[in-house]
Design a protein around this motif. Structure first.
Motif, short mmCIF file in Angstrom:
data_model
loop_
_atom_site.label_atom_id
_atom_site.label_comp_id
_atom_site.label_asym_id
_atom_site.label_seq_id
_atom_site.Cartn_x
_atom_site.Cartn_y
_atom_site.Cartn_z
N GLY A 42 3.29 4.72 -5.60
CA GLY A 42 3.69 4.11 -6.86
C GLY A 42 5.04 3.44 -6.82
N ALA A 43 5.78 3.60 -5.72
CA ALA A 43 7.11 3.00 -5.62
C ALA A 43 7.09 1.82 -4.67
N GLN A 44 8.11 0.98 -4.77
CA GLN A 44 8.23 -0.18 -3.90
C GLN A 44 9.70 -0.58 -3.80
N GLY A 45 9.96 -1.57 -2.98
CA GLY A 45 11.32 -2.02 -2.79
C GLY A 45 11.98 -2.45 -4.09
N GLY A 46 13.23 -2.01 -4.29
CA GLY A 46 13.96 -2.33 -5.51
C GLY A 46 13.90 -1.25 -6.57
#
Length: 252
Positions: A42-46
């Motif tokens: 569920g997470a990504q860069g930034g």
């Protein structure tokens, strides 16, 4: 000197995705060792993420741009990044925190007044049943601890205590005037002017008490409902790790 603060270097650490935060950094001087963390589902860069430490503080980190779920990246943080963030809380969560603050003040003041009454009774300044006073002390302690610890069971106990007190006041406001009226018809001293003034004072005082108790019961009941909806663990986390400024409410 830094042992036990963070996991060993290069040990993957599972993080959870934060709601948007505004940081309020309390700077400290000592540095801690770097570590490798993994981007969780569920997470990504930034995205901004948190890592809770054993001492209850949080390491707030930002995932580098271009990373995806499962990727690892190095984090080299200092204790200066440990924060109490201002997390975005829902309306119900904010009101739960505010009501907790309010109920804690109410129960605390009531506990102090009850203890003072017990002391005055022991000194024979006025007659009182100490068994009843013990019940009041237990009830108010439940309110203080329930609000302090976000303990739903104790908060509900405080609600029942207030409901019992309200019922007792209602019975007194019905029975005492009836007995006074019966005494007046019998021609006893209860029917003279002094008795009438005393009865009026009794009714006014206990009516005010009744209204205040109804208000306290309503505020405590609302707090119990919101605490049940938000959850004890979530409420404690918001209170312990969040810079949201709680306020005292007059109505809910």
């Amino acid at each position: 000197g830094n042992e036990g603060i963070l996991p060993e270097p290069w040990e993957p650490v599972e993080l959870s995705l934060l709601l948007p935060v505004r940081l309020s950094v309390a700077t400290m001087s000592r540095s801690v060792r770097g570590q490798t963390v993994q981007v969780p589902p569920g997470a990504q860069g930034g995205d901004t993420m948190e890592l809770q430490q054993p001492d209850g503080s949080y390491e707030v980190v930002t995932i580098p741009d271009g990373l995806r779920v499962g990727d690892r990246f190095d984090v080299d943080v200092s204790e200066g990044s440990r924060t109490r963030g201002t997390w975005e809380v829902s309306d119900d969560e904010a009101k739960c925190l505010d009501l907790r603050f309010t109920v804690r003040i109410i129960a605390g003041l009531e506990l102090l007044l009850t203890i003072l009454s017990c002391i005055l009774a022991l000194l024979h300044y006025f007659p009182v049943n100490l068994s009843w006073m013990a019940i009041w002390v237990i009830g108010t302690i439940a309110g203080v601890l329930g609000a302090q610890q976000y303990n739903l069971c104790l908060v509900i106990t405080y609600c029942f205590f207030q409901a019992f007190y309200i019922g007792l006041l209602i019975v007194m406001l019905i029975v005492i005037p009836v007995e006074w009226s019966n005494g007046k018809r019998r021609g006893s001293d209860a029917g003279d002017v002094g008795g009438s003034k005393e009865l009026t004072g009794f009714i006014v005082y206990n009516t005010i008490q009744l209204l205040v108790r109804v208000w306290i019961l309503y505020m405590t009941y609302r707090f119990a409902r919101l605490l049940s909806a938000v959850g004890e663990a979530r409420a404690r986390k918001l209170d312990r790790g969040n810079a949201y400024k709680q306020r005292c409410l007059c109505c809910a």
